[in-house]
Design a protein around this motif. Structure first.
Motif, short mmCIF file in Angstrom:
data_model
loop_
_atom_site.label_atom_id
_atom_site.label_comp_id
_atom_site.label_asym_id
_atom_site.label_seq_id
_atom_site.Cartn_x
_atom_site.Cartn_y
_atom_site.Cartn_z
N CYS A 101 33.77 49.91 44.48
CA CYS A 101 32.52 49.60 43.80
C CYS A 101 31.36 49.79 44.77
CB CYS A 101 32.56 48.19 43.20
SG CYS A 101 31.29 47.92 41.94
N ALA A 112 32.24 40.65 39.69
CA ALA A 112 31.37 41.70 39.15
C ALA A 112 31.97 42.36 37.91
CB ALA A 112 31.10 42.74 40.22
N HIS A 113 33.29 42.42 37.81
CA HIS A 113 33.99 43.05 36.68
C HIS A 113 35.21 42.18 36.33
CE1 HIS A 113 31.93 46.24 38.96
NE2 HIS A 113 31.64 46.72 37.77
N TYR A 120 23.20 38.65 36.19
CA TYR A 120 23.25 40.09 36.02
C TYR A 120 21.93 40.70 36.43
CZ TYR A 120 24.34 44.58 33.96
OH TYR A 120 24.58 45.90 33.78
N GLY A 140 28.79 49.31 37.35
CA GLY A 140 28.16 48.00 37.34
C GLY A 140 27.43 47.65 36.07
N GLN A 141 27.02 48.67 35.29
CA GLN A 141 26.27 48.41 34.08
C GLN A 141 27.01 48.97 32.87
OE1 GLN A 141 21.88 48.95 34.51
NE2 GLN A 141 22.45 49.83 36.47
N TYR A 151 26.86 43.90 29.31
CA TYR A 151 26.67 43.67 30.74
C TYR A 151 27.37 44.73 31.60
CZ TYR A 151 24.17 39.41 29.62
OH TYR A 151 23.23 38.52 29.15
N CYS A 152 28.49 44.46 32.22
CA CYS A 152 29.04 45.40 33.19
C CYS A 152 29.70 46.60 32.50
CB CYS A 152 30.00 44.71 34.14
SG CYS A 152 31.66 44.45 33.46
N ARG A 200 26.81 41.17 43.72
CA ARG A 200 26.68 40.48 42.44
C ARG A 200 27.44 39.16 42.45
NH1 ARG A 200 27.57 46.03 40.30
NH2 ARG A 200 25.68 46.70 39.23
#
Length: 688
Positions: free
Chosen positions: A295, A181-182, A585, A333-334, A17-18, A580
């Motif tokens: 971010c 998000a993280h 996701y 983010g990815q 994911y992140c 997010r």
């Protein structure tokens, strides 16, 4: 069933994911995934996982996986053999290339898939069609980070590792909701707070991260440059800048000083009281070691690159780059957004950010890739969002690897209309998604649990991805599909037998990654690039002693505030921000297949201020219509005081959601669309 099939197998790998790069164990029985267990040896997350990581196994072997190639015939998709599908792709792309040249094709790869896939993809596009029209979806998240940090420091990547926040004296989180998000970076920040290190969150919204901070500074959306300039005005006025650092290690101070003198009082722009700005400036400048973490709140704007450079300005002005506990760190983010760029899936660079405009770089690649001397182009290719705009003219065919553009790109109605103009379109993915309807061929690839390879996290750490189970049906490794296409075209240099072969191919032409071998990254600590030799230990902290720029200097810039491309007005009186949430996701192609995650947030919502809701007669959890100049979206109203009046927030994840509304206006430097800011109006739904 054999005893071996009954046994549980633990496969250490990296979360898909992140961009934090958490380690985890995939648990399988035979060829079936049955769960996830902690991988406590990982120094990144120490066995902890967020809800997405803990459920990532649930999304792999669900109904809906693509299992055979599909070809559209008379408007309907029919199953085909691999040879039929690949022959058709080669035939169409070759025909269109011969007729329209290298600018008639567009290639876009995901940041979700492994480095090896991204490298193979861009190599095929460049070798097979001599085009630089190659991009990845970093363009719509951290393209401004690559551009801005490169201009400021000489390298477009995070300066320090995540755990280094524990060595800071002040943590500034600007435009980052890391807790959602993280989450495992959020955990590190909370460890730092527990240790007594103050945390300041700068965000227009009181996010879950802001709630946990020591101080939350609320400012008007998209006014980052004005606020940063206002801070730097006070830092210079009070003599708090690091004069020795500026003299020895930077350039551009005079230009910066001249501009920030205009921002002695910018409250009318950013909305923060001057005493708060002054206190913030002093606290940042006086900290022995201060780190900025940012971010998408910084990047997804038409001023994205300048916003990033503003973060660089603050750090350079105060000497906060090039040692432990400091730096400017984008949260990717990815899972492989860093890696996709590193691999050269970008319109102006080969792997390792070797510029296509430099003749020596092209000559080296031509030799290593068995190409005719002088064949590779030197022009800057068309970026991701511009490829969509050029669909139909001059771009006639496009190839999407692991992307869902009709949901994740801005102005979804525009994207759908543009894709219909193509003569030929290929989608290569693991699940059928909303964009597959616009394809002529759909190919079944494999996901992180079904392949070997690497992801590069936001801290430049190259982590191993390990195969736990086989892919479904006739699906193939994504790099393998590219290799088969290349072989059908008679191209040399694609005779890979494994992901390691692809990686070693990349290493051979990429100086900064040459020393990152599969053998070295078998250990959970892995390696941070740059790592130029086999003996090199890697580089957790960048810019120690000198910057990565050619002259070794960091550059400060005098940057003027520019308003967003579209601001609220009488007709569209609200400002909409996007972001997010912890339970989903991107376009939910995977997370919505986890019943756990689906149940937590099953449908689209929008946050709005309490006073605004009262004036419009909107009750909490009522469905409302949010409308922009480009489209409309139905969402559940979540009424809150976490946002200022006339400001709204919608998650980015839902079909016919936020990206029905968002603006395609671009940052002139990085070509980032303005996903974080647009003007909207709200209507009650009478039947609701």
């Amino acid at each position: 069933m054999s005893d071996e099939d009954l046994q549980l197998k633990y496969t250490p790998t990296t979360c898909p994911y992140c961009g934090v790069g958490c380690g985890l164990n995939l648990v399988s029985r035979g060829n079936t995934l049955v769960g996830v267990e902690p991988y406590k040896r990982s120094p990144i997350n120490e066995g902890k996982l967020c809800p997405k990581g803990a459920t990532c196994w649930e999304t792999v072997q669900k109904p809906g996986r693509l299992t055979r190639p599909l070809i559209k015939k008379n408007g309907k998709f029919e199953e085909a053999t691999w040879d039929e599908a690949l022959d058709l792709i080669v035939s169409k792309f070759t025909e269109i290339s011969k007729k329209g040249g290298p600018r008639a094709l567009g290639f876009q790869t995901s940041c979700r898939t492994v480095n090896e896939d991204c490298y193979a993809f861009q190599k095929w596009a460049r070798c097979g069609f001599l085009t630089n029209n190659v991009d990845n979806c970093a363009r719509i998240c951290h393209g401004p980070s690559v551009a801005g940090l490169s201009l400021s420091f000489g390298s477009g990547a995070a300066t320090n590792p995540f755990e280094d926040v524990l060595n800071s004296d002040l943590i500034v989180m600007w435009g980052s909701n890391a807790v959602e998000a993280h989450p495992l970076v959020g955990r590190r920040v909370m460890q730092a707070k527990k240790k007594g290190i103050p945390v300041i969150v700068v965000d227009p919204r009181r996010s879950p991260t802001a709630r946990l901070a020591d101080k939350w500074i609320q400012f008007n959306p998209s006014t980052h440059i004005a606020l940063a300039n206002n801070m730097m005005y006070y830092i210079i006025k009070e003599g708090l800048e690091d004069k020795e650092y500026i003299r020895e290690r930077t350039k551009g101070f005079d230009d910066l000083k001249k501009v920030v003198e205009k921002y002695a009082d910018a409250t009318n722009i950013h909305g923060v009281p001057q005493e708060t700005v002054q206190e913030f400036a002093r606290q940042y400048a006086n900290a022995k070691n201060a780190v900025i973490i940012y971010c998408l709140g910084i990047t997804e704007l038409t001023t994205g690159t300048d916003n990033v450079r503003s973060m660089g300005n603050l750090a350079l002005l105060t000497g906060n780059v090039g040692r432990p506990g400091v730096g400017v760190n984008p949260l990717r983010g990815q899972n492989n957004v860093q890696g996709a760029c590193d691999m050269g899936a970008y319109p102006n660079v080969f792997s390792g950010y070797q510029a296509v405009a430099v003749s020596e770089n092209r000559a080296k690649m031509e030799k290593l890739w068995f190409l005719k001397e002088g064949s590779l182009p030197d022009w800057y290719g068309v970026t991701l969002t511009e490829q969509i705009n050029q669909a139909g003219d001059p771009i006639k065919a496009m190839y999407f690897l692991g992307l869902n553009p009709t949901v994740s790109y801005p102005d979804s109605n525009h994207v759908r209309a543009q894709l219909q103009k193509l003569d030929f379109c290929v989608m290569q993915d693991i699940y059928w998604n909303e964009s597959c309807e616009f394809a002529d061929v759909v190919l079944p690839g494999t996901c992180f649990a079904e392949k070997d390879g690497t992801f590069t996290s936001g801290e430049r750490r190259v982590n191993r991805v390990r195969k736990a189970v086989d892919g479904p049906g006739e699906s193939k490794y994504d790099w393998e599909i590219i290799a088969l296409l290349a072989k059908k075209m008679g191209l040399k240099g694609f005779d890979w037998k494994s992901a390691k072969d692809v990686w070693d191919d990349m290493r051979a032409c990429t100086p900064g990654l040459f020393g990152v071998t599969y053998e070295k990254i078998e250990k959970p600590e892995a390696i941070h690039w740059p790592c130029p030799t086999i003996e090199h230990p890697g580089t957790p902290i960048l810019h120690i002693g000198k910057f990565s720029a050619a002259d070794g200097k960091g550059t400060m810039f005098g940057l003027e505030y520019r308003p967003p491309a579209e601001v609220a007005d009488a007709e569209y009186p609200f400002t909409l921000m996007t972001g997010r949430i912890i339970f989903h996701y991107h376009t939910r192609t995977q997370t919505d297949r986890s019943q756990t995650l689906h149940n937590d947030v099953p449908e689209n919502y929008v946050q709005m201020n309490t006073q605004d809701a009262k004036e419009l007669g909107i009750k909490p959890y009522e469905k409302i219509k949010v409308i922009s100049r480009r489209g409309e979206s139905i969402a559940i109203a979540r009424v809150t005081d976490d946002l200022a009046p006339k400001v709204m927030y919608m998650p980015m994840h839902f079909y016919k959601g936020a990206n029905q509304l968002t603006n395609t206006a671009l940052d002139p430097l990085s070509k980032m669309p303005e996903l974080k800011h647009c003007a909207v109006k709200v209507e009650k739904i009478t039947e609701a």
